[in-house]
Write a protein that holds these residues in place. Sequence first.
Motif, short mmCIF file in Angstrom:
data_model
loop_
_atom_site.label_atom_id
_atom_site.label_comp_id
_atom_site.label_asym_id
_atom_site.label_seq_id
_atom_site.Cartn_x
_atom_site.Cartn_y
_atom_site.Cartn_z
N GLU A 183 0.83 -1.20 0.00
CA GLU A 183 0.00 0.00 0.00
C GLU A 183 0.87 1.26 0.00
O GLU A 183 0.59 2.23 -0.73
CB GLU A 183 -0.93 -0.01 1.22
CG GLU A 183 -1.87 1.19 1.29
CD GLU A 183 -2.80 1.27 0.08
OE1 GLU A 183 -3.19 2.39 -0.27
OE2 GLU A 183 -3.14 0.22 -0.49
N THR A 184 1.93 1.25 0.82
CA THR A 184 2.85 2.40 0.86
C THR A 184 3.54 2.59 -0.48
O THR A 184 3.67 3.71 -0.98
CB THR A 184 3.91 2.20 1.96
OG1 THR A 184 3.26 2.03 3.22
CG2 THR A 184 4.83 3.41 2.03
N LEU A 185 3.95 1.47 -1.08
CA LEU A 185 4.61 1.53 -2.39
C LEU A 185 3.66 2.09 -3.44
O LEU A 185 4.04 2.95 -4.25
CB LEU A 185 5.09 0.14 -2.79
CG LEU A 185 5.73 0.00 -4.18
CD1 LEU A 185 6.95 0.89 -4.30
CD2 LEU A 185 6.09 -1.46 -4.47
N LYS A 186 2.43 1.62 -3.42
CA LYS A 186 1.45 2.07 -4.41
C LYS A 186 1.19 3.57 -4.31
O LYS A 186 1.12 4.28 -5.33
CB LYS A 186 0.13 1.30 -4.22
CG LYS A 186 -0.94 1.64 -5.24
CD LYS A 186 -2.17 0.78 -5.02
CE LYS A 186 -3.25 1.10 -6.06
NZ LYS A 186 -4.46 0.25 -5.86
N PRO B 3 9.77 0.91 0.98
CA PRO B 3 8.95 1.13 -0.22
C PRO B 3 9.06 2.55 -0.78
O PRO B 3 8.91 2.76 -1.98
CB PRO B 3 7.53 0.82 0.26
CG PRO B 3 7.58 0.93 1.74
CD PRO B 3 8.95 0.53 2.14
N LEU B 4 9.34 3.52 0.08
CA LEU B 4 9.52 4.90 -0.39
C LEU B 4 10.78 5.03 -1.24
O LEU B 4 10.79 5.75 -2.25
CB LEU B 4 9.59 5.86 0.80
CG LEU B 4 8.32 5.94 1.68
CD1 LEU B 4 8.54 6.89 2.84
CD2 LEU B 4 7.12 6.37 0.84
N ASP B 5 11.84 4.32 -0.85
CA ASP B 5 13.06 4.34 -1.64
C ASP B 5 12.86 3.62 -2.97
O ASP B 5 13.38 4.05 -4.01
CB ASP B 5 14.20 3.66 -0.86
CG ASP B 5 14.65 4.47 0.34
OD1 ASP B 5 14.42 5.70 0.34
OD2 ASP B 5 15.20 3.88 1.28
N ILE B 6 12.09 2.53 -2.94
CA ILE B 6 11.80 1.79 -4.18
C ILE B 6 11.01 2.68 -5.14
O ILE B 6 11.30 2.74 -6.34
CB ILE B 6 11.02 0.51 -3.87
CG1 ILE B 6 11.89 -0.46 -3.06
CG2 ILE B 6 10.54 -0.16 -5.16
CD1 ILE B 6 11.15 -1.69 -2.57
N GLU C 163 11.27 6.95 -10.49
CA GLU C 163 11.40 8.28 -11.07
C GLU C 163 12.75 8.46 -11.75
O GLU C 163 12.91 9.32 -12.61
CB GLU C 163 11.22 9.35 -9.99
CG GLU C 163 9.86 9.30 -9.31
CD GLU C 163 9.77 10.29 -8.16
OE1 GLU C 163 10.79 10.95 -7.87
OE2 GLU C 163 8.68 10.43 -7.58
N GLU C 164 13.72 7.62 -11.37
CA GLU C 164 15.09 7.77 -11.87
C GLU C 164 15.44 6.76 -12.94
O GLU C 164 16.45 6.91 -13.62
CB GLU C 164 16.08 7.61 -10.71
CG GLU C 164 15.85 8.60 -9.57
CD GLU C 164 16.68 8.24 -8.34
OE1 GLU C 164 17.28 7.15 -8.33
OE2 GLU C 164 16.73 9.06 -7.41
N VAL C 165 14.61 5.74 -13.13
CA VAL C 165 15.00 4.64 -14.00
C VAL C 165 14.96 5.00 -15.47
O VAL C 165 15.72 4.46 -16.26
CB VAL C 165 14.10 3.40 -13.75
CG1 VAL C 165 12.70 3.62 -14.27
CG2 VAL C 165 14.70 2.17 -14.41
N GLN C 166 14.11 5.98 -15.89
CA GLN C 166 13.96 6.26 -17.30
C GLN C 166 15.25 6.78 -17.96
O GLN C 166 15.66 6.27 -19.00
CB GLN C 166 12.81 7.26 -17.52
CG GLN C 166 12.44 7.43 -18.99
CD GLN C 166 12.01 6.13 -19.62
OE1 GLN C 166 11.45 5.26 -18.97
NE2 GLN C 166 12.29 5.98 -20.90
#
Length: 207
Positions: free
Chosen positions: A10-13, A55-58, A63-66
Amino acid sequence: MTKIMEQFLETLKQALPNSVDKEEVIREYEIHIEEKRIDMPHLTIDEIITQLGDPLDIAKQYEEVQPIAVRFVSRNFVFCNFMFFIIGSLLTVCYHLYEDSLLSEAWGLLAQIPLTIVIIYTVFWMMLGFEIGREYGLLGKQVFSKTVFISLIPNVLLMMMTLFHFIPTEWFQPILTPSFITICVITTVLIYPISKLFYHIGVHRSV
């Protein structure tokens, strides 16, 4: 589903950027957690969740992977795949223009091991999927799809041009026999599922 797993998902979502398909990401993590549970029965689900990290770090990584994906696609496997075709084209031209050259002899050598070439090329695609999965984990799904799509462009173009005789098959003799053409078509069709399988293996190794 344990409470800590439910809270993690839920936090990740909630933290994921709107630029990604949140439901798909959550589904990928649920599958990944289940795979880890089967492969590591000595760990509880809560321990597996803890290993995954905050999950916040994940979510921040999405946002950085693109920009990383663009560099990876342009500098690694796509480049190598295009180089295969450039080298192959040079060998083909030299074989017909310079019959007594060293490159012509190299073509003759390749003509004796066509199945070995297919196996080596298939291993290349296995490595592609595995390395993206290992490097980016579950974040690498878009990287994987984009890399495979771009890399397959010359494969499909060459196959279509050969099958419909836009390129004379005589250019590729004695390699291009009917049985070898069939193997190449089947291999091209199987490239994506084979790479996807090894992508998931790489994802498993990344955590």
